[in-house]
Enzyme design. Structure first.
Site, PDB file in Angstrom:
ATOM      1  N   HIS A  60       0.795  -1.239   0.000  1.00  0.00           N
ATOM      2  CA  HIS A  60       0.000   0.000   0.000  1.00  0.00           C
ATOM      3  C   HIS A  60       0.826   1.287   0.000  1.00  0.00           C
ATOM      4  O   HIS A  60       0.301   2.361  -0.208  1.00  0.00           O
ATOM      5  CB  HIS A  60      -0.973   0.034   1.186  1.00  0.00           C
ATOM      6  CG  HIS A  60      -0.310   0.463   2.465  1.00  0.00           C
ATOM      7  ND1 HIS A  60       0.330  -0.441   3.279  1.00  0.00           N
ATOM      8  CD2 HIS A  60      -0.150   1.675   3.044  1.00  0.00           C
ATOM      9  CE1 HIS A  60       0.846   0.209   4.307  1.00  0.00           C
ATOM     10  NE2 HIS A  60       0.574   1.491   4.187  1.00  0.00           N
TER      11      HIS A  60
HETATM   12  C1  UD1 Z   1      -1.893   6.038   5.187  1.00  0.00           C
HETATM   13  C2  UD1 Z   1      -0.631   6.538   5.887  1.00  0.00           C
HETATM   14  C3  UD1 Z   1       0.349   5.377   6.081  1.00  0.00           C
HETATM   15  C4  UD1 Z   1      -0.340   4.181   6.731  1.00  0.00           C
HETATM   16  C5  UD1 Z   1      -1.582   3.819   5.906  1.00  0.00           C
HETATM   17  C6  UD1 Z   1      -2.350   2.654   6.480  1.00  0.00           C
HETATM   18  C7  UD1 Z   1      -0.135   8.897   5.373  1.00  0.00           C
HETATM   19  C8  UD1 Z   1       0.783   9.809   4.659  1.00  0.00           C
HETATM   20  N1  UD1 Z   1       0.042   7.586   5.117  1.00  0.00           N
HETATM   21  O1  UD1 Z   1      -1.530   5.638   3.878  1.00  0.00           O
HETATM   22  O2  UD1 Z   1       1.419   5.817   6.901  1.00  0.00           O
HETATM   23  O3  UD1 Z   1       0.544   3.085   6.770  1.00  0.00           O
HETATM   24  O4  UD1 Z   1      -2.450   4.959   5.863  1.00  0.00           O
HETATM   25  O5  UD1 Z   1      -3.356   2.225   5.590  1.00  0.00           O
HETATM   26  O6  UD1 Z   1      -0.958   9.335   6.153  1.00  0.00           O
HETATM   27  N2  UD1 Z   1      -8.795   5.483   0.242  1.00  0.00           N
HETATM   28  C9  UD1 Z   1     -10.056   4.976   0.054  1.00  0.00           C
HETATM   29  N3  UD1 Z   1     -10.786   4.650   1.148  1.00  0.00           N
HETATM   30  C10 UD1 Z   1     -10.344   4.812   2.395  1.00  0.00           C
HETATM   31  C11 UD1 Z   1      -9.054   5.340   2.572  1.00  0.00           C
HETATM   32  C12 UD1 Z   1      -8.286   5.669   1.490  1.00  0.00           C
HETATM   33  O7  UD1 Z   1     -10.517   4.812  -1.053  1.00  0.00           O
HETATM   34  O8  UD1 Z   1     -11.066   4.490   3.360  1.00  0.00           O
HETATM   35  C13 UD1 Z   1      -7.977   5.809  -0.943  1.00  0.00           C
HETATM   36  C14 UD1 Z   1      -8.029   7.258  -1.305  1.00  0.00           C
HETATM   37  O9  UD1 Z   1      -8.167   7.343  -2.688  1.00  0.00           O
HETATM   38  C15 UD1 Z   1      -6.682   7.802  -0.887  1.00  0.00           C
HETATM   39  C16 UD1 Z   1      -5.787   6.590  -0.970  1.00  0.00           C
HETATM   40  O10 UD1 Z   1      -6.642   5.475  -0.681  1.00  0.00           O
HETATM   41  O11 UD1 Z   1      -6.272   8.860  -1.691  1.00  0.00           O
HETATM   42  C17 UD1 Z   1      -4.677   6.579   0.000  1.00  0.00           C
HETATM   43  O12 UD1 Z   1      -5.116   6.911   1.286  1.00  0.00           O
HETATM   44  P1  UD1 Z   1      -4.208   7.850   2.253  1.00  0.00           P
HETATM   45  O13 UD1 Z   1      -4.907   8.050   3.522  1.00  0.00           O
HETATM   46  O14 UD1 Z   1      -3.731   9.000   1.484  1.00  0.00           O
HETATM   47  O15 UD1 Z   1      -2.907   7.031   2.471  1.00  0.00           O
HETATM   48  P2  UD1 Z   1      -2.638   5.525   2.755  1.00  0.00           P
HETATM   49  O16 UD1 Z   1      -1.947   4.936   1.577  1.00  0.00           O
HETATM   50  O17 UD1 Z   1      -3.834   4.809   3.271  1.00  0.00           O
END
Ligand code: UD1
Length: 384
Positions: A219
């Site tokens: 991820h």
């Molecule tokens: C975040 C954390 C990371 C942690 C991870 C656990 C940051 C910079 N990174 O990364 O340290 O290990 O969470 O999962 O904060 N999305 C969905 N549904 C959700 C959540 C996210 O569709 O419920 C999608 C969104 O399009 C989003 C992308 O996933 O843009 C990434 O989510 P984001 O919170 O930016 O970062 P993670 O990769 O989850």
């Protein structure tokens, strides 16, 4: 009675928060009042509310509905809303976990208005500032008054940045306190490890009872947002399946799923005979994940949490990154850096399949970290 405002927003934080909330409810109910704030960074049912139900975490008193966006956009929205809440609730401590944008927003908002920050999982460093998480960790540690370091290595990292573990009270942002607290994720592994065995049906659901399988998660943005790296990792999984006739379970984070759905090579895999052995699922509940970890042969991951869970369940781990914050796993030969290098992933996987002498040192404490944190915050707070 002290008031702690806990800020969570991303999947691993819900899991860590479960351990602290459980301890407050069971042992410190009359001394600590905890207010949980959910920023909304993760919002899908299987990334968020599912964990609150499964781990019996008290309902957040505030939900900030920040959602997705660029780092700056997300962090800025959180900052503004958290500041308002802190002004309203006036907690004695603002507690944040780990290294996400939610962590940084909480730490910045609180420290600027002189509310002491407690950072759980302090001192971890990958020494790669291109990771957003590394920036979040460093800035959070340097905005904190109470730093709970999970490992000796984390203490060493903090010393190099000028923190003094021998500091004397009274503590403040200018005279912060560093503790070696153990890793709060161990509290949950001890608590839920056996429960998973009793309640999870995931092995039957995925038709894995009595079968040999590996578990893989991907991820991190440097893997998902780089098409060459992502392809290289997926190719390695396919090679491993063919070479060892083993199944691989791949629960897909929404970010990873979003990238892969546009890749023709991945759609081909989904429609080929490999798809019976490459088992793709949505993000899974915590107990199902533990059950898969416990029954897997090997774990491949770029997640920090899974590296330690692999260790807890005595499984070798292939780290799909060029570096890790949990370097004691490397020192003890429990985990191996394989980056996204197909040849290295294949050869390390093959050599570990026949390894049996898994190291047996205790690296992350004994599952009493939440208790330690509550005690520490109570003793250091002038109101208690
Ligand atoms: C975040 C954390 C990371 C942690 C991870 C656990 C940051 C910079 N990174 O990364 O340290 O290990 O969470 O999962 O904060 N999305 C969905 N549904 C959700 C959540 C996210 O569709 O419920 C999608 C969104 O399009 C989003 C992308 O996933 O843009 C990434 O989510 P984001 O919170 O930016 O970062 P993670 O990769 O989850």
């Amino acid at each position: 009675m002290i008031k702690i405002l806990t800020i969570v927003g991303a999947r691993p934080q819900f899991i860590k928060a479960a351990a602290l909330s459980r301890t407050i409810n069971n042992r410190f109910d009359d001394q600590i009042r905890e207010i949980i704030v959910h920023t909304g960074q993760h919002y899908d049912q299987n990334m968020s509310s599912g964990f609150f139900e499964e781990l019996e975490i008290p309902e957040p008193e505030y939900y900030l509905e920040v959602g997705s966006g660029s780092h700056g956009h997300m962090t800025a929205k959180m900052l503004e809303r958290i500041e308002q809440l802190l002004e309203k609730e006036k907690p004695d401590v603002c507690l944040v976990y780990g290294d996400t944008n939610t962590t940084l927003a909480g730490a910045l908002a609180a420290s600027k208005i002189h509310i002491p920050v407690a950072h759980v999982e302090a001192g971890l460093r990958s020494y790669n500032k291109e990771m957003p998480e590394e920036i979040n960790r460093i800035l959070t540690d340097h905005s904190s008054t109470f730093l709970f370091a999970p490992t000796e290595k984390a203490i060493e990292n903090l010393k190099k940045e000028g923190f003094d573990p021998a500091a004397r009270p009274p503590y403040s942002i200018n005279n912060p306190k560093v503790w070696l607290s153990g890793d709060i994720m161990m509290d949950n592994l001890v608590f839920y490890g056996n429960k998973a065995e009793k309640t999870s049906k995931i092995l039957a659901d995925l038709d894995l009872v009595g079968k040999t399988f590996a578990l893989c998660t991907i991820h991190r943005d440097f893997n998902t947002d780089n098409a060459v790296r992502l392809r290289s990792i997926i190719d390695s999984l396919v090679d491993i399946i063919k070479e060892h006739r083993i199944k691989i379970v791949l629960p897909l984070h929404p970010r990873t799923a979003g990238k892969l759905k546009n890749e023709p090579y991945f759609r081909q895999i989904e429609h080929s005979e490999i798809s019976t052995d490459l088992i793709i699922t949505p993000p899974l509940p915590y107990l199902d994940t533990l059950m898969l970890e416990k029954n897997s042969t090997l774990i491949l991951t770029d997640s920090g949490g899974l590296q330690k869970e692999a260790y807890f369940f005595k499984k070798y781990c292939l780290i799909l990154r060029p570096e890790t914050e949990w370097t004691e796993l490397l020192d003890n030969k429990a985990a191996f850096l394989v980056d996204s290098n197909t040849e290295l992933i294949r050869s390390t996987f093959a050599s570990l399949l026949s390894q049996v002498d898994f190291p047996s040192v205790t690296l992350y404490g004994t599952g009493e970290t939440a208790n330690f944190i509550c005690d520490a915050l109570l003793t250091q707070n002038p109101k208690s």
